[in-house]
Design an enzyme around this catalytic site. Structure first.
Site, short mmCIF file in Angstrom:
data_model
loop_
_atom_site.label_atom_id
_atom_site.label_comp_id
_atom_site.label_asym_id
_atom_site.label_seq_id
_atom_site.Cartn_x
_atom_site.Cartn_y
_atom_site.Cartn_z
N TYR A 1 2.39 -9.74 6.67
CA TYR A 1 1.16 -10.11 5.94
C TYR A 1 0.05 -10.28 6.96
O TYR A 1 0.29 -10.53 8.14
CB TYR A 1 1.33 -11.32 5.03
CG TYR A 1 1.77 -12.64 5.62
CD1 TYR A 1 1.34 -13.09 6.85
CD2 TYR A 1 2.61 -13.47 4.88
CE1 TYR A 1 1.72 -14.32 7.35
CE2 TYR A 1 3.00 -14.71 5.36
CZ TYR A 1 2.55 -15.12 6.61
OH TYR A 1 2.95 -16.34 7.09
N GLU B 1 1.35 -3.50 6.71
CA GLU B 1 0.63 -4.77 6.62
C GLU B 1 0.22 -4.97 5.16
O GLU B 1 -0.35 -4.08 4.53
CB GLU B 1 -0.62 -4.76 7.50
CG GLU B 1 -0.33 -4.84 8.99
CD GLU B 1 -0.09 -6.29 9.48
OE1 GLU B 1 -0.13 -7.22 8.65
OE2 GLU B 1 0.14 -6.45 10.69
ZN LIG Z 1 3.25 -9.39 11.47
#
Ligand SMILES: [Zn+2]
Length: 275
Positions: A46, A110
């Site tokens: 994240y 991500e």
């Molecule tokens: Zn990371």
């Protein structure tokens, strides 16, 4: 007169370059049977930032970091920032099951998420919208199929850098990835049995926890002590399998879970759902 000598000096390198390009011939008619994708791991993160800031960090030079994909939350959208055949810098110092420096062997995703806020009542982690989770699952399914990545190598950043990293954190719904056949999950019947046993058996010592966590793939000390790095690994394990309590205590429920996760045949991989 002078121009007669200058002109060949300019033209000659061009002629040589054209010639070299023309002479390299590669015959692809005998492919080897033993070969695989260089991509062996998939790592989920994240961003601890909103979309604009995440994009800034991951596409600029300043922080020296990047990822192959960025999954936006609102609206949900998947951005490719680095082609899969090139290396992104998302893992840092990392270890899983004997492999190190996982930037070289992984694809990084991500996920835009604020991470956590520290409140007087403790740290509160931010949930992931279901539409964003659905997009992550679709993306993971596509990547693992194309690169033939084993479910046991679909990991969180915390798994490969416990203590240093917490992401994607205890709110990330690993169970949904398990239900989609993308990560292994403890067999519920074996887990129920171990939990029943754990009510009448003493909690194993720290040596046992360290050996079993190492068997799962984590880098964990072999100290026999509940030291800070060992607590970090236990907490990381809990984030995935028992997110309601991630204090890093080697308690009976964690022991039961770890026993199933680390015992051959204890993990199940669900049939992979078709998109
Ligand atoms: Zn990371």
């Amino acid at each position: 007169m002078r121009t007669q000598y200058i002109l060949p000096a300019l033209v000659l390198p061009l002629l040589l370059a054209a010639c070299a390009g023309g002479t390299l011939r590669i015959d692809d008619s005998h492919p080897a049977a033993v070969q695989a994708s260089r991509v062996q791991h998939l790592v989920l993160h994240y961003t601890v930032a909103d979309f604009e800031e995440s994009l800034d960090i991951l596409t600029g030079h300043e922080r020296g970091v990047s990822a192959h994909y960025l999954v936006r939350n609102d609206p949900v959208r998947i951005y490719r920032l680095v082609p899969e055949e090139r290396m992104a810098r998302h893992a840092g110092e990392s270890y899983w099951n004997g492999a190190t420096a996982l930037n070289a062997s992984s694809i990084g995703i991500e996920i835009v998420n604020p991470g956590w806020v520290d409140t007087p009542d403790g740290r509160v982690y931010a949930p992931f919208p279901q539409a964003q989770v659905d997009a992550v699952i679709t993306l993971v399914r596509d990547i693992v199929a194309r690169h033939d990545i084993a479910p046991s190598r679909v990991l969180g950043h915390a798994d490969i850098a416990p203590g240093r990293k917490q992401d994607p954190g205890p709110m990330f719904p690993w169970k949904q990835l398990a239900d989609a056949g993308l990560v292994p999950w403890p067999d519920p019947r074996q887990l129920a049995q171990r939990l029943a046993d754990s009510r009448v058996q003493p909690v194993p010592d720290i040596d046992w926890f360290q050996q079993r966590l190492a068997a799962v793939g984590y880098r964990v000390p072999n100290s026999g002590e509940l030291d800070a790095p060992t607590r970090d690994v236990i907490s990381t394990f809990q984030m995935k399998y028992r997110p309601a309590d991630i204090a890093g205590e080697p308690d009976a429920e964690t022991a039961a879970l770890l026993d199933v996760v680390s015992t051959p045949g204890g993990m199940r991989v669900a049939d992979r759902q078709l998109p």
